[in-house]
Design an enzyme around this catalytic site. Sequence first.
Site, PDB file in Angstrom:
ATOM      1  CE1 TYR A   1      85.168 -27.186  67.864  1.00 54.75           C
ATOM      2  CE2 TYR A   1      83.097 -26.239  67.985  1.00 54.75           C
ATOM      3  CZ  TYR A   1      84.223 -26.145  67.973  1.00 54.75           C
ATOM      4  OH  TYR A   1      84.869 -24.543  67.737  1.00 54.75           O
TER       5      TYR A   1
ATOM      6  CD  GLU B   1      80.403 -26.281  73.914  1.00 53.95           C
ATOM      7  OE1 GLU B   1      80.045 -25.362  73.323  1.00 53.95           O
ATOM      8  OE2 GLU B   1      81.168 -26.044  74.905  1.00 53.95           O
TER       9      GLU B   1
ATOM     10  CD1 TRP C   1      76.896 -24.494  71.468  1.00 51.94           C
ATOM     11  CD2 TRP C   1      77.139 -24.304  69.449  1.00 51.94           C
ATOM     12  NE1 TRP C   1      78.073 -24.976  71.374  1.00 51.94           N
ATOM     13  CE2 TRP C   1      78.443 -24.799  69.863  1.00 51.94           C
ATOM     14  CE3 TRP C   1      77.142 -23.954  67.913  1.00 51.94           C
ATOM     15  CZ2 TRP C   1      79.502 -25.327  69.168  1.00 51.94           C
ATOM     16  CZ3 TRP C   1      78.389 -24.472  66.869  1.00 51.94           C
ATOM     17  CH2 TRP C   1      79.457 -24.966  67.851  1.00 51.94           C
TER      18      TRP C   1
ATOM     19  NE  ARG D   1      88.611 -21.536  63.305  1.00 53.23           N
ATOM     20  CZ  ARG D   1      87.959 -20.244  63.305  1.00 53.23           C
ATOM     21  NH1 ARG D   1      88.454 -18.927  63.253  1.00 53.23           N
ATOM     22  NH2 ARG D   1      86.682 -20.260  63.289  1.00 53.23           N
TER      23      ARG D   1
ATOM     24  CB  CYS E   1      86.756 -21.583  68.047  1.00 48.19           C
ATOM     25  SG  CYS E   1      85.667 -20.412  67.088  1.00 48.19           S
TER      26      CYS E   1
ATOM     27  CG  ASP F   1      84.447 -14.053  72.988  1.00 50.55           C
ATOM     28  OD1 ASP F   1      85.016 -13.472  73.941  1.00 50.55           O
ATOM     29  OD2 ASP F   1      83.456 -14.235  72.588  1.00 50.55           O
TER      30      ASP F   1
END
Length: 301
Positions: A133, A58, A80, A203, A183, A206
């Site tokens: 991203y 990733e 994803w 922000r 996130c 999880d």
Amino acid sequence: MQSYLTLLDHILTKGTTKGDRTGTGTKSVFGYQMRFDLRQGFPLLTTKKVHWKSIVHELIWFIRGDTNLRYLVKNGVRIWNEWPFQYYLQQNGLAESFPKHSPEWKSEMKAFVQQIIDDADFAAKWGELGPVYGRQWRNFSGVDQLAGVIESIKTNPDSRRHIVTAWNPVDIPEMAKAGLPPCHTMFQFYVADGHLSCQLYQRSADTFLGVPFNIASYALLVHLVARECELKVGDFVHTLGDAHLYSNHLEQTKEQLSRTPGKLPTLRIRDDAPGIFDIGFDDIELIGYNPQPGIKAPIAV
């Protein structure tokens, strides 16, 4: 990784019960910070097995500026899949036929992922996650932020502007279609005494499933950027906005808290490995990772 376990306990005992976008429900706290000294070992969770392959691939995907699911699934990374698959169902009027997380939904997603692997045209249409991203890191309205920050660290290490942001308000609606708005939104590098540190602002966190990945991913990023800039690693500072445990992760969290942390692994990057923008999975080695068994928990989509 005791600081991460302390965060889990803090949310369980102090968190506020809240609703959320997914309809799952959470226990949540706002504003929390952890610090990891990367000189003391690589901060990969030992109280449950974390999928190292997914973390590395990733991050490589981000660094290369890629935004299509195909690279990930061809390398066995599934983290994803749920978002573009759910978008595919919605756009084709199939969402009601495949209730989330049902056996039929899981079977259909498996077929969707295989088609992403096998069919480049299908992948181009349904595997594209939008300007997430990698796009923002490498092409934020025409600016290659990551390359620019690396050059700035090399030429002006004391600058207070070594910042990369993934939060591009113009692109948020497009990101939300088949993926998620970022996130982990912004990170800043800091150089002192020949050591490179990084602080991330996230922000939305999880905490059970995502945060262990985020910690390891950004710790790896610090190692890669430090190598690129001929520096040693310092600290990774992780600042969280909404840090939450989903309501269907609470028992799993208690199981994890019952376990005793083990010794942290170490990270090795091959001496002859290429630079950060060309580095591959086989150039990076994790040594001495002996975690306890994984703990399964559903992803909230």
